[in-house]
Enzyme design. Structure first.
Site, PDB file in Angstrom:
ATOM      1  N   SER A 302       0.927  -1.102  -0.065  1.00  0.00           N
ATOM      2  CA  SER A 302       0.073  -0.080  -0.137  1.00  0.00           C
ATOM      3  C   SER A 302       0.780   1.309  -0.147  1.00  0.00           C
ATOM      4  CB  SER A 302      -1.007   0.145   1.309  1.00  0.00           C
ATOM      5  OG  SER A 302      -0.092   0.436   2.457  1.00  0.00           O
ATOM      6  N   ASP A 303       0.331   2.476  -0.396  1.00  0.00           N
ATOM      7  CA  ASP A 303       1.195   3.581  -0.086  1.00  0.00           C
ATOM      8  C   ASP A 303       0.984   3.809   1.273  1.00  0.00           C
ATOM      9  OD1 ASP A 303       2.586   6.039  -0.270  1.00  0.00           O
ATOM     10  OD2 ASP A 303       1.366   6.744  -1.964  1.00  0.00           O
ATOM     11  N   TYR A 304       1.501   4.932   1.883  1.00  0.00           N
ATOM     12  CA  TYR A 304       1.603   5.342   3.129  1.00  0.00           C
ATOM     13  C   TYR A 304       0.172   5.442   3.804  1.00  0.00           C
ATOM     14  CZ  TYR A 304       3.901   8.428   6.901  1.00  0.00           C
ATOM     15  OH  TYR A 304       4.256   8.847   8.105  1.00  0.00           O
ATOM     16  N   THR A 305      -0.342   4.612   4.652  1.00  0.00           N
ATOM     17  CA  THR A 305      -1.672   4.721   5.374  1.00  0.00           C
ATOM     18  C   THR A 305      -2.902   4.481   4.481  1.00  0.00           C
ATOM     19  OG1 THR A 305      -1.889   6.824   5.367  1.00  0.00           O
ATOM     20  CG2 THR A 305      -0.812   5.937   7.153  1.00  0.00           C
ATOM     21  N   GLY A 306      -2.399   3.874   2.998  1.00  0.00           N
ATOM     22  CA  GLY A 306      -3.359   3.848   2.206  1.00  0.00           C
ATOM     23  C   GLY A 306      -4.649   3.093   2.554  1.00  0.00           C
TER      24      GLY A 306
END
Ligand code: NOJ
Length: 762
Positions: A302-306
């Site tokens: 995932s992207d950062y906290t996606g």
């Protein structure tokens, strides 16, 4: 790193190596080299559900107070001690944006000595365009139209980063950026699909190297952000995306497919939703297309906290649901939210997530750790001595200067104002970027330091015969005026023979979360440009920018304009090289500069419409704005040289291309000037009538050639049916027989030389 630390590190290393020699993971995996061994299965069988979720949990490094958070929203990373406790407990697969070999060494030692299964940690980082040596921002470097150069800078970045313990980079960013309001175009290769694909491939090759992923200087690549992140409504970062499946397949997918074809084994899901379904929880994207259609076997992160943001999207009601949706859609590893470690175990015991899916994701992580050689030697990229020796070496800095020089675009050069003479002229350097080490390295650099950059004033003074002939006056701040600044700048201009005006965007004006509603030079600098121009002195504008700008007023009217982006560690010397003609400008625009912001999203490969405005004046009831043409002011591919380049003599091998045949297309490119030049010769096509409307032009090939004064060269391209593909009515790759226009030209809008051929029926 001082001796004391290295001795301590060395002692820990011995102890950790001893622990590793007897560890269960080593017993199972130690003999394997690069392939996924059957023993991964045995390791998997020994893991608790919590340990499995831990292998899927990546957090920003907390070392040194969590410096990693500086380039991301603040979030709960915890302290270094709590992070070490997580390593001990097997709750963490690794960390990202940490700080060097010492940190990696301490963490890996804990993993090897104190965790139950002694599975090596993975160290990731945003190594986007250099590590400690900073190369031009990727958008600038794409303008070099030299994939081989991008490969070399990515290799150099990997050599530096790997010595500091980094196994995995969150790069290349391969998002096509067709809206210049969006700030993150600076991290990619611009608006064009072919250039985007070639740069993606080059960067993957460069990061991963050619000695296998287990090499101590190989860094695993991650293509991001999957997908269409650059297509947010209104050019607003993180905004909703609603593009057709065909546009995904024709435009946004290809750079990812190319990156995977080149060996990228990880991909980052993008923040945006895609026609109502967030990319981070989109089974069609992450499973149907990525896995089933393309056969991707690597890891989705995932992207950062996606995953957490699924709640913000209004797609998941709570953390548990967000975890389930992201994980079941195909996101294998969670970055930064902690959701997987917090919720997967309970979801598995409740039967909401099958163990088979958990095992599949963990297998993918372990497989990569095996390939990276970490089971063989968890410390292979962690070497404080090598870290010191490999960083900012003379060849690295020379490459930084070369790549910076080759990324500079000459937009205008009326009256051959450039290159400037090295002696005999008094030069007034004016503008907020005339001096100072800020705003050299660009918006997205975690490890570069302003203090290591060489600024414009230093570069210009070193390039001229007598540095006392160069004055420096800021004249204005980037977005705020300086009291008395304009008066001082006008006085400096009057006292000089030539003005070099360094204006544009500060580095915090592009990059993540830096969308702009007007892509212009800020008003105080525009006022400065006007006042300086009014002195009547010849003005060379040096633009600093992380996107295309809509130029206007005195900035546009200046006789010479160079686009100098954010060029990295060696900005000043590189600009000096071009300004004074040590080398000619050889880059081209990787993004179209529009007349006005209101044209965005603008891309040269737009469709015709049913009422295209013919070249020239605006006609009634044709597609154009009231104020500006439906065209770029400076189009994709544009860039001048210090030579005098002409295109002539188009020759087609035939007027017909056989269905399974090829067609050669050539033109003669001549430099009738008195200076050497490098020309980027571009081949464009247009499919005249098709079952799906086709772009007015599409780049199909390019070649950068060097032409001595008076030299001519015949450049030959070869097209085949594969170059004419698009996604047809049924979404499958389609080619239709018929007539095609073809151009060999110096930009997407220039006529160059053109002709027509017919693709014959099979
Ligand atoms: C968010 C960005 O979108 C992504 O590109 C980056 O890799 C991560 N933060 C980690 O820093």
């Amino acid at each position: 790193m001082d001796d004391r630390i290295s001795r301590r590190a060395a002692l820990m290393s011995v102890a950790a190596a001893a622990a590793w020699a007897t560890s269960p993971a080593r017993a199972l995996l130690g003999q394997t080299h690069g392939t996924l061994p059957a023993s991964v299965e045995s390791l998997l069988a020994r893991m608790s559900v919590e340990e499995k979720a831990g292998q899927l949990t990546l957090m920003a490094a907390a070392w040194a107070g969590g410096a990693a958070n500086a380039l991301n929203p603040i979030s709960a990373t915890g302290t270094f001690d709590t992070q070490l406790a997580d390593v001990r407990a097997g709750r963490l697969t690794g960390v990202f944006n940490g700080n060097g070999a010492e940190m990696a060494h301490r963490m890996q030692t804990v993993a090897m000595r104190e965790s139950r299964l002694k599975i090596p940690l993975l160290f990731a980082a945003d190594v986007i365009h250099g590590f400690r040596t900073v190369f031009p921002v990727p958008l600038a470097e794409a303008g070099s139209f030299e994939p081989a150069l991008a490969e070399r800078t990515a290799r150099a970045a990997a050599v530096e980063a790997s010595a500091a313990g980094i196994d995995w980079t969150f790069a290349p960013m391969v998002d096509i950026a067709r809206d210049q309001r969006w700030g993150r175009g600076v991290e990619g290769a611009g608006e064009d699909v072919l250039l985007g694909r070639m740069m993606a491939a080059a960067r993957v090759r460069g990061f991963q190297g050619d000695r296998g992923l287990a090499a101590d200087d190989a860094v695993l690549a991650c293509a991001k952000h999957f997908v269409a992140y650059g297509a947010g409504e209104g050019g607003l970062d993180y905004n909703s995306v609603d593009v057709s499946e065909r546009t995904l397949r024709d435009v946004y997918f290809p750079p990812f497919q190319t990156a995977f074809g080149e060996g990228a084994q990880t991909v980052m899901a993008s923040f945006n939703e895609l026609s109502g379904i967030p990319a981070t929880a989109n089974p069609w994207l992450l499973d149907t297309v990525l896995r089933k259609e393309w056969g991707f076997e690597g890891l989705v992160v995932s992207d950062y906290t996606g995953d957490m943001e699924l709640i913000g999207h209004g797609f998941a009601a709570d953390a548990r649901e967000a975890t389930r949706l992201a994980f079941m859609a195909g996101v294998d590893m969670s970055m930064q939210s902690g959701f997987y470690i917090d919720h997967l175990p309970a979801l598995v015991s409740a039967g909401a997530v099958p163990m088979a899916r958990l095992d599949q994701a963990v297998r993918r992580v372990l497989a990569l750790k095996v390939k990276l050689g970490l089971f063989e030697d968890p410390f292979r990229r962690i070497d404080p001595k090598r870290e010191k020796a490999r960083i900012r070496t003379a060849p690295m800095l020379a490459l930084a200067r070369e790549s910076a020089r080759r990324s500079i675009v000459l937009l205008k050069n009326d009256g051959d104002l450039l290159p400037l003479p090295k002696r005999g002229k008094r030069i007034a350097l004016i503008g907020p970027f005339a001096a100072g080490q800020h705003d050299l390295i660009g918006p997205w650099n975690v490890y570069g330091s302003d203090a290591d950059g060489v600024d414009l004033l230093t570069g210009v003074r070193a390039a001229v015969a007598d540095p006392t002939f160069v004055t420096m006056t800021l004249g204005s701040g980037v977005e705020q005026p300086i009291p008395g600044g304009i008066a001082a700048a006008v006085a400096a201009a009057r006292a000089a023979d030539i003005v070099v005006l360094a204006i544009g965007e500060g580095q915090s004006m592009s990059g993540e979360a830096q969308s702009r509603d007007a892509i212009v030079v800020p008003a105080p600098q525009q006022a400065l440009a006007g006042a300086v121009a009014a002195t009547g002195k010849p003005v060379v504008v040096l633009l600093r920018n992380g996107r295309a700008l809509a130029l206007e007023g005195a900035a546009l009217a200046a006789p010479a304009i160079l686009v100098t982006w954010f060029l990295g560690s060696q900005s000043g010397p590189a600009i000096g090289d071009i300004l004074f003609g040590a080398e000619g400008p050889s880059a081209r625009l990787p993004v179209s500069f529009p007349y006005a912001t209101g044209q965005e999203p603008y891309h040269y490969d737009h469709k015709s419409t049913g009422r295209p405005n013919p070249p020239g004046d605006s006609e009634p009831y044709k597609a154009h704005y009231r104020e500006v043409p439906n065209a770029a002011l400076f189009p994709f591919g544009h860039g001048l040289t210090y030579g005098r380049i002409t295109y002539a003599g188009l020759e087609l091998g035939d007027t017909r291309m056989a269905w399974d045949g090829t067609l050669t297309i050539r033109a003669t490119i001549t430099n009738s000037g008195t200076r050497a030049a490098e020309e980027v010769v571009q081949l464009y096509i247009h499919d005249v009538a098709a079952s799906i409307t086709r772009p007015v032009r599409q780049l199909k090939a390019f070649r950068k050639i060097a032409l001595a004064p008076g030299a001519a060269q015949v450049v030959t391209f070869t097209l085949s049916r594969a170059d004419l593909l698009f996604h047809g009515v049924d979404m499958s790759p389609t080619v239709e027989p018929g007539v095609f226009n073809v151009w060999i030209a110096p930009s997407a809008q220039a006529e160059g030389v053109s002709g027509t051929f017919t693709l014959m029926q099979a």
